[in-house]
Write a protein that holds these residues in place. Structure first.
Motif, mmCIF file in Angstrom:
data_model
loop_
_atom_site.group_PDB
_atom_site.id
_atom_site.type_symbol
_atom_site.label_atom_id
_atom_site.label_comp_id
_atom_site.label_asym_id
_atom_site.label_seq_id
_atom_site.Cartn_x
_atom_site.Cartn_y
_atom_site.Cartn_z
ATOM 1 N N MET A 1 -42.039 -46.760 59.447
ATOM 2 C CA MET A 1 -41.204 -46.704 60.606
ATOM 3 C C MET A 1 -39.751 -46.738 60.153
ATOM 4 S SD MET A 1 -40.744 -49.421 63.760
ATOM 5 C CE MET A 1 -42.350 -50.013 63.476
ATOM 6 N N LYS A 2 -38.922 -45.970 60.814
ATOM 7 C CA LYS A 2 -37.489 -45.976 60.530
ATOM 8 C C LYS A 2 -36.826 -47.020 61.428
ATOM 9 C CE LYS A 2 -33.375 -43.168 60.508
ATOM 10 N NZ LYS A 2 -32.778 -41.873 60.767
ATOM 11 N N TRP A 3 -36.057 -47.908 60.816
ATOM 12 C CA TRP A 3 -35.332 -48.945 61.543
ATOM 13 C C TRP A 3 -33.883 -48.515 61.702
ATOM 14 C CZ3 TRP A 3 -37.634 -53.076 63.764
ATOM 15 C CH2 TRP A 3 -38.929 -53.367 63.348
ATOM 16 N N LEU A 4 -33.323 -48.708 62.885
ATOM 17 C CA LEU A 4 -31.927 -48.392 63.170
ATOM 18 C C LEU A 4 -31.168 -49.691 63.357
ATOM 19 C CD1 LEU A 4 -32.626 -45.596 65.791
ATOM 20 C CD2 LEU A 4 -32.039 -45.300 63.387
ATOM 21 N N ALA A 5 -30.113 -49.873 62.589
ATOM 22 C CA ALA A 5 -29.319 -51.107 62.659
ATOM 23 C C ALA A 5 -28.163 -50.936 63.635
ATOM 24 C CB ALA A 5 -28.771 -51.462 61.286
ATOM 25 N N SER A 6 -27.886 -51.969 64.380
ATOM 26 C CA SER A 6 -26.729 -51.996 65.265
ATOM 27 C C SER A 6 -25.468 -52.030 64.422
ATOM 28 C CB SER A 6 -26.787 -53.233 66.161
ATOM 29 O OG SER A 6 -25.560 -53.428 66.799
ATOM 30 N N LEU A 7 -24.515 -51.217 64.751
ATOM 31 C CA LEU A 7 -23.242 -51.219 64.023
ATOM 32 C C LEU A 7 -22.170 -52.015 64.755
ATOM 33 C CD1 LEU A 7 -23.169 -47.496 62.896
ATOM 34 C CD2 LEU A 7 -23.950 -49.496 61.625
ATOM 35 N N ARG A 8 -22.485 -52.495 65.926
ATOM 36 C CA ARG A 8 -21.515 -53.203 66.760
ATOM 37 C C ARG A 8 -20.957 -54.442 66.067
ATOM 38 N NH1 ARG A 8 -20.987 -52.542 72.121
ATOM 39 N NH2 ARG A 8 -19.389 -53.868 72.958
ATOM 40 N N PHE A 9 -21.795 -55.197 65.393
ATOM 41 C CA PHE A 9 -21.365 -56.446 64.774
ATOM 42 C C PHE A 9 -21.353 -56.369 63.255
ATOM 43 C CE2 PHE A 9 -23.352 -57.550 68.849
ATOM 44 C CZ PHE A 9 -22.238 -58.048 69.481
ATOM 45 N N CYS A 14 -26.907 -58.424 62.551
ATOM 46 C CA CYS A 14 -27.313 -57.459 63.564
ATOM 47 C C CYS A 14 -28.822 -57.459 63.759
ATOM 48 C CB CYS A 14 -26.831 -56.055 63.221
ATOM 49 S SG CYS A 14 -27.672 -55.301 61.822
ATOM 50 N N ALA A 15 -29.204 -56.815 64.817
ATOM 51 C CA ALA A 15 -30.610 -56.569 65.091
ATOM 52 C C ALA A 15 -30.905 -55.142 64.674
ATOM 53 C CB ALA A 15 -30.901 -56.758 66.572
ATOM 54 N N GLU A 16 -32.146 -54.888 64.311
ATOM 55 C CA GLU A 16 -32.577 -53.540 63.986
ATOM 56 C C GLU A 16 -33.650 -53.147 64.989
ATOM 57 O OE1 GLU A 16 -31.961 -53.305 59.204
ATOM 58 O OE2 GLU A 16 -33.869 -54.069 59.921
ATOM 59 N N VAL A 17 -33.648 -51.884 65.365
ATOM 60 C CA VAL A 17 -34.588 -51.385 66.364
ATOM 61 C C VAL A 17 -35.389 -50.256 65.752
ATOM 62 C CG1 VAL A 17 -34.796 -50.283 68.623
ATOM 63 C CG2 VAL A 17 -33.031 -52.008 68.243
ATOM 64 N N ARG A 26 -36.112 -56.475 65.240
ATOM 65 C CA ARG A 26 -36.195 -57.530 64.224
ATOM 66 C C ARG A 26 -34.794 -57.940 63.803
ATOM 67 N NH1 ARG A 26 -38.118 -54.320 58.738
ATOM 68 N NH2 ARG A 26 -36.202 -53.119 58.482
ATOM 69 N N ASP A 27 -34.699 -59.071 63.150
ATOM 70 C CA ASP A 27 -33.440 -59.575 62.594
ATOM 71 C C ASP A 27 -33.209 -58.893 61.251
ATOM 72 O OD1 ASP A 27 -31.383 -61.029 61.409
ATOM 73 O OD2 ASP A 27 -32.193 -62.970 61.993
ATOM 74 N N SER A 28 -32.074 -58.246 61.081
ATOM 75 C CA SER A 28 -31.816 -57.524 59.835
ATOM 76 C C SER A 28 -31.710 -58.449 58.632
ATOM 77 C CB SER A 28 -30.534 -56.696 59.955
ATOM 78 O OG SER A 28 -29.420 -57.536 60.140
#
Length: 54
Positions: A1-9, A14-17, A26-28
């Motif tokens: 699965m490819k995880w996408l990390a939030s770049l906001r923080f 960050c959280a990954e989706v 999940r918690d990065s």
């Protein structure tokens, strides 16, 4: 699965989706830790709530 990390923080806090038949989060900082699973409609509702709270 490819995880996408939030770049906001930034990458440090960050959280990954990921998405399969559901949306998983999940918690990065702890990739091997617990994963939250959401139905896509529930996750969309959550995102709408989070955006409105900004």
């Amino acid at each position: 699965m490819k995880w996408l990390a939030s770049l906001r923080f930034g990458r440090a806090h960050c959280a990954e989706v990921g998405e399969t038949h559901a949306v998983v989060v999940r918690d990065s900082k702890n990739a091997a830790g617990p994963i939250l699973t959401f139905e896509p409609t529930a996750f969309s509702t959550f995102l709408g709530w989070a955006r409105a709270a900004e």
